[in-house]
Write an enzyme that holds these catalytic residues in place. Structure first.
Site, short mmCIF file in Angstrom:
data_model
loop_
_atom_site.label_atom_id
_atom_site.label_comp_id
_atom_site.label_asym_id
_atom_site.label_seq_id
_atom_site.Cartn_x
_atom_site.Cartn_y
_atom_site.Cartn_z
N ASN A 176 34.62 5.08 -2.26
CA ASN A 176 33.34 5.62 -2.74
C ASN A 176 33.44 7.14 -2.95
OD1 ASN A 176 30.75 5.41 -3.65
ND2 ASN A 176 29.81 4.97 -1.67
N HIS A 202 21.57 4.68 2.61
CA HIS A 202 21.97 3.28 2.52
C HIS A 202 20.83 2.33 2.88
CE1 HIS A 202 26.21 4.67 2.39
NE2 HIS A 202 26.44 3.48 1.86
#
Length: 464
Positions: free
Chosen positions: A315, A351
């Site tokens: 990521n 998240h």
């Protein structure tokens, strides 16, 4: 017509319909990129912005139906903030607050006990884009001497139009799963600057095909092996009845398989960006680079024996965004550890709000801290350095990889299971071995350092 067709396709593939829609949407980015290259490359900016906005909105509607209004509201509000509030700290703080509160409210009202593909999934990507846009516009009002080299490349000299913001936000190569890219890079794409052939479409077909092929292999691996390593198995009586060693090895193998879900989507999406030209990253050592939108360093991800190496290879663009807009802007705190903790807290709530996210990122901080201590010990100890570089290295590497992936999977358990009752059950079944291992290492390494490293040769432990 489309709904029954998608139902039949998902049934034949044995995958949930939202997942099939997502993969198809990422793949549709390739023909969109070809259309842009073949028919729109030389068109005025307005036409290109319209194409990017409409195609991205079409993908959003295909996946989330009427819920696309969430992204539209946030894009419009962000544009109005740029126009009405100008290059001010208030504008940046207002943007950050509004976009994050909207995202967190979405998480709160749509949360379930399972990982669902819903409008909040692309919205978390959009949130970073829009907050980053406010930072870059703010930086554009500063003197060049006040900006870092990184900020200079992304700072905006003028406020973008609403159509430009829509094209940037809904660009088909990055709207659904990323990667992150700056408005300045998007502007360079539209201005035909991101190419290895000035004034012509880039020769990016082969690099894009390579990323597609690699992403497809990762998707194939996930499709083949994920049925053997489902998250739900952790909660069965069968898992608890297995020997301790089996439960640990299952965590290791499960972690490798589950991460291919993310790797495949990111690498395939990167190929779309490369094909369009957005992935062009200049020339290094005489070779054209196409990694500007790389979200994965797959070779490093597969071969590194270090936790820090896996984090650095995974990521990438999101981590770079957080480093640029959160970690480095917390310099005023005067404490790297506090900045690191604050950054991880931001990543946690970005998240979601499940307890598993909080535990995962707190464990990441602790694991990386222990690993840095261990690496410093090996580096500064003549005896350990000699052993590490001896003929025993292949054996050491294998042991490192086992420990590395076992304890990479360990914090992923709460990340994927979400609620405390689920991840607590799994940790109880393996006797909290990960917690005990790193706590013991944290306590023992300083004593080993005193015993194995001569005082005059001790170097300060660096903090990345």
């Amino acid at each position: 017509m489309a709904a029954p067709l998608m139902e039949k396709l998902s049934e034949s593939l044995g995958s949930p319909e939202p997942a099939v829609r997502l993969i198809l949407s990422i793949l549709i980015g390739y023909p969109f990129a070809l259309i842009y290259r073949r028919y729109l490359f030389y068109q005025p900016a307005t036409v290109i912005h319209l194409f990017h906005a409409i195609s991205g909105l079409a993908l959003a509607a295909f996946n989330f139906g009427s819920q696309i209004y969430h992204s539209a509201v946030c894009v419009l509000v962000q544009f109005l903030m740029l126009r009405l509030m100008g290059r001010t700290v208030t504008a940046v703080l207002s943007s950050f607050t509004f976009q994050m509160v909207y995202l967190l409210a979405g998480y709160y009202y749509t949360a379930t006990e399972e990982y669902d593909i819903k409008w909040t999934m692309p919205h978390c990507v959009l949130t970073l884009k829009l907050v980053g846009l406010s930072f870059d516009y703010f930086d554009g009002g500063k003197e060049p001497s006040q900006l870092s080299a990184e900020q200079k490349t992304s700072a905006l000299s003028s406020v973008p139009s609403l159509l430009e913001v829509c094209g940037f936000s809904y660009f088909y190569g990055g709207f659904l799963v990323g990667p992150q890219f700056t408005m300045r890079n998007y502007q360079r794409l539209v201005a035909r600057e991101l190419t290895d052939c000035p004034g012509k479409p880039p020769n990016s077909g082969i690099p894009a095909l390579k990323r597609f092929g690699l992403g497809f292999v990762c998707l194939l691996l996930y499709t083949i092996f994920s049925p053997y390593y489902p998250d739900s198995y952790y909660l069965t009586d069968e898992y608890e009845a297995q020997p301790f060693w089996y439960r640990c090895v299952f965590i290791l193998l499960w972690a490798k398989v589950i991460l291919y879900k993310y790797v495949s989507c990111w690498v395939i999406a990167e190929g779309v960006c490369v094909l369009s030209g957005l992935g062009y990253n200049g020339v290094v050592d005489g070779k054209h680079q196409w990694d500007a939108c790389a979200n994965m360093k797959v070779w490093m991800f597969e071969t590194t024996p270090l936790f820090g190496g896996t984090i650095s290879s995974f990521n990438i663009n999101t981590n770079a965004w957080v480093a640029r807009h959160v970690f480095k802007r917390l310099k005023f705190l005067g404490n790297k550890t506090l900045s690191h903790v604050t950054t991880l807290f931001f990543l946690t709530i970005w998240h979601g709000l499940h307890s598993g996210y909080f535990l995962c990122f707190s464990m990441e901080f602790f694991i990386v801290t222990v690993e840095r201590q261990a690496l410093a010990l090996v580096r500064d100890s003549p005896l350990l350095s000699k052993v590490a570089n001896s003929a025993l290295y292949p054996l050491i590497y294998v042991v490192q990889q086992f420990i590395h992936w076992l304890f990479m999977g360990y914090p992923l358990v709460p990340f994927c299971l979400f609620s405390w009752d689920k991840w607590l059950k799994v940790y109880s079944s393996v006797y909290f071995c990960g917690h005990l291992f790193f706590l013991a290492a944290f306590l023992i390494i300083p004593h080993l350092r005193k015993a194995l490293v001569p005082k005059r040769e001790r170097s300060p432990q660096k903090q990345d």
